[in-house]
Design an enzyme around this catalytic site. Sequence first.
Site, mmCIF file in Angstrom:
data_model
loop_
_atom_site.group_PDB
_atom_site.id
_atom_site.type_symbol
_atom_site.label_atom_id
_atom_site.label_comp_id
_atom_site.label_asym_id
_atom_site.label_seq_id
_atom_site.Cartn_x
_atom_site.Cartn_y
_atom_site.Cartn_z
ATOM 1 N N ASP A 1 -16.639 -38.109 19.993
ATOM 2 C CA ASP A 1 -16.859 -38.801 18.725
ATOM 3 C C ASP A 1 -16.633 -40.302 18.927
ATOM 4 O O ASP A 1 -15.714 -40.722 19.627
ATOM 5 C CB ASP A 1 -15.908 -38.250 17.652
ATOM 6 N N ILE A 2 -17.481 -41.112 18.310
ATOM 7 C CA ILE A 2 -17.403 -42.569 18.480
ATOM 8 C C ILE A 2 -16.158 -43.145 17.795
ATOM 9 O O ILE A 2 -15.701 -44.232 18.162
ATOM 10 C CB ILE A 2 -18.696 -43.230 17.921
ATOM 11 N N GLN B 1 -19.076 -35.252 4.824
ATOM 12 C CA GLN B 1 -20.155 -35.206 5.832
ATOM 13 C C GLN B 1 -20.969 -36.493 5.762
ATOM 14 O O GLN B 1 -21.414 -36.902 4.684
ATOM 15 C CB GLN B 1 -21.071 -34.000 5.592
ATOM 16 N N HIS C 1 -22.882 -30.166 12.822
ATOM 17 C CA HIS C 1 -21.999 -30.436 13.968
ATOM 18 C C HIS C 1 -20.642 -29.849 13.670
ATOM 19 O O HIS C 1 -20.190 -29.811 12.525
ATOM 20 C CB HIS C 1 -21.906 -31.931 14.273
HETATM 21 P P1 5GP Z 1 -19.161 -35.943 9.596
HETATM 22 O O1 5GP Z 1 -18.439 -37.001 8.795
HETATM 23 O O2 5GP Z 1 -20.642 -35.915 9.260
HETATM 24 O O3 5GP Z 1 -18.530 -34.593 9.535
HETATM 25 O O4 5GP Z 1 -19.024 -36.370 11.110
HETATM 26 C C1 5GP Z 1 -19.867 -37.295 11.727
HETATM 27 C C2 5GP Z 1 -19.127 -37.766 12.944
HETATM 28 O O5 5GP Z 1 -20.059 -38.434 13.777
HETATM 29 C C3 5GP Z 1 -18.008 -38.761 12.621
HETATM 30 O O6 5GP Z 1 -16.778 -38.260 13.119
HETATM 31 C C4 5GP Z 1 -18.463 -40.024 13.313
HETATM 32 O O7 5GP Z 1 -17.394 -40.748 13.879
HETATM 33 C C5 5GP Z 1 -19.420 -39.520 14.379
HETATM 34 N N1 5GP Z 1 -20.452 -40.463 14.728
HETATM 35 C C6 5GP Z 1 -21.209 -41.215 13.861
HETATM 36 N N2 5GP Z 1 -22.086 -41.967 14.544
HETATM 37 C C7 5GP Z 1 -21.888 -41.673 15.864
HETATM 38 C C8 5GP Z 1 -22.506 -42.147 17.061
HETATM 39 O O8 5GP Z 1 -23.416 -42.989 17.053
HETATM 40 N N3 5GP Z 1 -22.041 -41.634 18.232
HETATM 41 C C9 5GP Z 1 -21.038 -40.716 18.271
HETATM 42 N N4 5GP Z 1 -20.656 -40.289 19.479
HETATM 43 N N5 5GP Z 1 -20.438 -40.243 17.161
HETATM 44 C C10 5GP Z 1 -20.858 -40.721 15.964
#
Ligand code: 5GP
Length: 113
Positions: free
Chosen positions: A29-30, A93, A99
């Site tokens: 995760d970034i 999300q 994911h």
């Molecule tokens: P969500 O909030 O949708 O459950 O999780 C999305 C995740 O994707 C977050 O933890 C965020 O840090 C990660 N993320 C967003 N953009 C990128 C990216 O460009 N690269 C990577 N490796 N992770 C990302």
Amino acid sequence: MPTLFSRIAAGEIPATIVARTSDCFAIEDINPQAPVHVLIVPLKEIPSVNSLTAEDESLVGKMVLLAREIAAQRGLQEGGYRLVFNCGPDAGQTVDHLHLHLLGGRSFGWPPG
Ligand code: 5GP
């Protein structure tokens, strides 16, 4: 338009890819929220858990098994870890491509914030 994660899988956007299978891939995760924070992503563009169908049953199982394998590789089996699917705005999300978060290496509170 391909999703952010599809663009990562295609190599168009850089990311640290830690695993690849025929159905899924896993990336660091970034913006890690724990010492281990890996995202397990299916190649298939499924927007969220809401969009899953019976056809995806085995795919979701494979995602969980890949998460377990990475957790074992990172030495998390004994201490434990958390697996999270955020689904929709109330869950936070932000990327509309299914994911699974693998989080570990520290203790987590419950209930989550
Ligand atoms: P969500 O909030 O949708 O459950 O999780 C999305 C995740 O994707 C977050 O933890 C965020 O840090 C990660 N993320 C967003 N953009 C990128 C990216 O460009 N690269 C990577 N490796 N992770 C990302």
